[in-house]
Motif scaffolding. Sequence first.
Motif, PDB file in Angstrom:
ATOM      1  N   GLY A  57     127.533   9.321  59.312  1.00 13.34           N
ATOM      2  CA  GLY A  57     126.149  10.304  59.291  1.00 13.34           C
ATOM      3  C   GLY A  57     125.317  10.725  60.226  1.00 13.34           C
ATOM      4  N   PRO A  58     124.393  11.752  60.120  1.00 11.91           N
ATOM      5  CA  PRO A  58     124.088  12.514  60.941  1.00 11.91           C
ATOM      6  C   PRO A  58     123.555  11.389  61.805  1.00 11.91           C
ATOM      7  CG  PRO A  58     123.281  12.957  59.099  1.00 11.91           C
ATOM      8  CD  PRO A  58     124.557  12.378  58.599  1.00 11.91           C
ATOM      9  N   ALA A  59     123.817  11.734  63.370  1.00 13.98           N
ATOM     10  CA  ALA A  59     122.711  11.107  64.630  1.00 13.98           C
ATOM     11  C   ALA A  59     121.801  11.451  64.718  1.00 13.98           C
ATOM     12  CB  ALA A  59     123.841  10.980  65.734  1.00 13.98           C
ATOM     13  N   VAL A  60     121.316  11.282  65.827  1.00 21.74           N
ATOM     14  CA  VAL A  60     119.969  10.812  66.254  1.00 21.74           C
ATOM     15  C   VAL A  60     119.583  12.895  66.430  1.00 21.74           C
ATOM     16  CG1 VAL A  60     120.285  10.990  68.646  1.00 21.74           C
ATOM     17  CG2 VAL A  60     117.709  10.864  68.090  1.00 21.74           C
ATOM     18  N   PHE A  61     119.994  13.377  67.089  1.00 17.88           N
ATOM     19  CA  PHE A  61     119.598  14.862  66.985  1.00 17.88           C
ATOM     20  C   PHE A  61     120.516  15.912  66.385  1.00 17.88           C
ATOM     21  CE2 PHE A  61     118.677  13.883  71.914  1.00 17.88           C
ATOM     22  CZ  PHE A  61     117.043  13.524  71.634  1.00 17.88           C
ATOM     23  N   TYR A  62     120.466  15.779  64.943  1.00 24.10           N
ATOM     24  CA  TYR A  62     121.329  16.015  63.953  1.00 24.10           C
ATOM     25  C   TYR A  62     120.215  17.593  63.595  1.00 24.10           C
ATOM     26  CZ  TYR A  62     123.973  17.705  59.781  1.00 24.10           C
ATOM     27  OH  TYR A  62     124.671  18.123  59.006  1.00 24.10           O
ATOM     28  N   HIS A  63     118.677  17.522  63.478  1.00 22.81           N
ATOM     29  CA  HIS A  63     118.541  18.394  63.291  1.00 22.81           C
ATOM     30  C   HIS A  63     117.672  19.351  64.100  1.00 22.81           C
ATOM     31  CE1 HIS A  63     118.758  17.046  58.833  1.00 22.81           C
ATOM     32  NE2 HIS A  63     118.265  16.588  59.148  1.00 22.81           N
ATOM     33  N   LEU A  64     117.744  18.735  65.171  1.00 23.17           N
ATOM     34  CA  LEU A  64     117.239  19.663  66.480  1.00 23.17           C
ATOM     35  C   LEU A  64     117.446  21.301  66.226  1.00 23.17           C
ATOM     36  CD1 LEU A  64     116.412  18.265  69.172  1.00 23.17           C
ATOM     37  CD2 LEU A  64     118.191  19.328  70.283  1.00 23.17           C
ATOM     38  N   GLY A  65     119.195  21.538  65.821  1.00 22.10           N
ATOM     39  CA  GLY A  65     118.396  23.181  65.196  1.00 22.10           C
ATOM     40  C   GLY A  65     117.109  23.983  64.468  1.00 22.10           C
ATOM     41  N   ALA A  66     116.660  23.300  64.255  1.00 23.53           N
ATOM     42  CA  ALA A  66     115.613  23.555  62.969  1.00 23.53           C
ATOM     43  C   ALA A  66     114.308  23.211  63.319  1.00 23.53           C
ATOM     44  CB  ALA A  66     115.918  22.520  62.288  1.00 23.53           C
ATOM     45  N   LEU A  67     114.488  22.809  64.659  1.00 25.01           N
ATOM     46  CA  LEU A  67     113.303  23.293  65.623  1.00 25.01           C
ATOM     47  C   LEU A  67     112.402  24.671  65.729  1.00 25.01           C
ATOM     48  CD1 LEU A  67     112.503  20.673  68.446  1.00 25.01           C
ATOM     49  CD2 LEU A  67     111.865  19.978  65.729  1.00 25.01           C
ATOM     50  N   HIS A  68     111.696  24.870  65.877  1.00 23.58           N
ATOM     51  CA  HIS A  68     110.395  26.221  65.942  1.00 23.58           C
ATOM     52  C   HIS A  68     109.651  26.363  67.084  1.00 23.58           C
ATOM     53  CE1 HIS A  68     112.100  27.420  61.971  1.00 23.58           C
ATOM     54  NE2 HIS A  68     111.361  26.709  61.556  1.00 23.58           N
ATOM     55  N   ARG A  69     109.464  27.443  68.004  1.00 26.23           N
ATOM     56  CA  ARG A  69     108.498  27.231  68.961  1.00 26.23           C
ATOM     57  C   ARG A  69     107.254  26.871  68.509  1.00 26.23           C
ATOM     58  NH1 ARG A  69     111.013  33.185  70.384  1.00 26.23           N
ATOM     59  NH2 ARG A  69     108.472  33.902  69.742  1.00 26.23           N
ATOM     60  N   GLY A  70     106.899  25.947  69.904  1.00 24.34           N
ATOM     61  CA  GLY A  70     105.467  25.745  69.196  1.00 24.34           C
ATOM     62  C   GLY A  70     105.253  23.984  68.815  1.00 24.34           C
ATOM     63  N   ALA A  71     106.281  23.709  68.124  1.00 25.59           N
ATOM     64  CA  ALA A  71     106.979  22.117  67.295  1.00 25.59           C
ATOM     65  C   ALA A  71     106.539  21.223  68.940  1.00 25.59           C
ATOM     66  CB  ALA A  71     108.365  21.960  67.967  1.00 25.59           C
ATOM     67  N   ALA A  72     105.602  20.220  68.733  1.00 23.51           N
ATOM     68  CA  ALA A  72     105.657  18.800  69.573  1.00 23.51           C
ATOM     69  C   ALA A  72     106.848  17.460  70.214  1.00 23.51           C
ATOM     70  CB  ALA A  72     104.773  18.256  69.398  1.00 23.51           C
ATOM     71  N   ILE A  73     106.513  17.488  71.499  1.00 22.94           N
ATOM     72  CA  ILE A  73     107.707  16.250  71.444  1.00 22.94           C
ATOM     73  C   ILE A  73     106.710  15.579  72.500  1.00 22.94           C
ATOM     74  CG2 ILE A  73     110.322  15.880  72.777  1.00 22.94           C
ATOM     75  CD1 ILE A  73     110.828  18.280  72.858  1.00 22.94           C
ATOM     76  N   GLU A  74     107.548  14.417  72.351  1.00 20.10           N
ATOM     77  CA  GLU A  74     106.564  12.864  72.603  1.00 20.10           C
ATOM     78  C   GLU A  74     107.594  11.958  73.331  1.00 20.10           C
ATOM     79  OE1 GLU A  74     104.294  11.285  70.184  1.00 20.10           O
ATOM     80  OE2 GLU A  74     102.701  12.928  69.805  1.00 20.10           O
ATOM     81  N   VAL A  75     107.404  12.346  74.939  1.00 17.53           N
ATOM     82  CA  VAL A  75     108.125  10.831  74.948  1.00 17.53           C
ATOM     83  C   VAL A  75     106.989   9.807  76.579  1.00 17.53           C
ATOM     84  CG1 VAL A  75     109.457  10.426  76.878  1.00 17.53           C
ATOM     85  CG2 VAL A  75     109.628  12.749  76.288  1.00 17.53           C
ATOM     86  N   ALA A  76     107.292   8.558  75.603  1.00 21.51           N
ATOM     87  CA  ALA A  76     106.432   7.334  75.881  1.00 21.51           C
ATOM     88  C   ALA A  76     107.835   7.599  77.355  1.00 21.51           C
ATOM     89  CB  ALA A  76     106.956   6.623  75.023  1.00 21.51           C
ATOM     90  N   ARG A  77     106.068   6.821  78.417  1.00 19.37           N
ATOM     91  CA  ARG A  77     107.002   6.416  79.745  1.00 19.37           C
ATOM     92  C   ARG A  77     106.771   4.745  79.945  1.00 19.37           C
ATOM     93  NH1 ARG A  77     106.000  10.909  84.022  1.00 19.37           N
ATOM     94  NH2 ARG A  77     104.164   9.741  84.577  1.00 19.37           N
ATOM     95  N   ALA A  78     106.995   4.393  80.999  1.00 23.52           N
ATOM     96  CA  ALA A  78     106.992   3.225  81.451  1.00 23.52           C
ATOM     97  C   ALA A  78     106.102   3.350  81.679  1.00 23.52           C
ATOM     98  CB  ALA A  78     108.185   2.907  82.686  1.00 23.52           C
TER      99      ALA A  78
END
Length: 210
Positions: A126-147
């Motif tokens: 089935g779908p994997a982690v970024f299956y819906h990536l193409g549905a993003l719009h400008r202005g959406a937030a992406i958070e990256v946790a760091r060490a």
Amino acid sequence: MDTSRAAGRGGLLALAACVGVWLVSSGSAETVGPPLPSPAEALNTLSAQASYPGSIDPLPGSPPTRIRIPVIRVDAPLTGLGLERDGSLQVPPPARRDLAGWYREGVTPGAVGTAVVAGHVDHATGPAVFYHLGALHRGAAIEVARADGRTAVFTVHGVEVYDAEDFPDDRVYGPSPRAELRVITCGGGFSPRTGYRGNVVVFAHLTGTH
């Protein structure tokens, strides 16, 4: 070799190799597949300043540990990716549908420059982690946790899809004086015979931390 160029070629070769295992095994028609970005979400090439609203100063380098994209319900651990002998970018293990990877020889997300995160679009079941990536719009937030305990918050300023043969390395992987992020998966249409035709690329810039 310039590592940004190496990452560009590697991301192209590795991600273009995705064949849509789930779609093939389920007998899906060519018109069925992950969402593709609307032309309305393309990069704003008329004004560079308009493309980076709310940018903040880059952070010191620190390895990322997790990526979250709330609007498409992504919350995934990150693993470091290197280069294969042919110069292509390694990809996360195919069996790990929940795992994404970052190019560990390049910029760490939040530091000055262009950081690269890649992940599978589908999996044998089935779908994997970024299956819906193409549905993003400008202005959406992406958070990256760091060490280092900080979370770098990026804002999407463009979502585009490219055919594998016309992948624009410089546009996607070129250097930047800001802290930028690229999130990449397979896309660009699907054929049961040849797999995905290209890649979906999300362009984002650092706008906050917590």
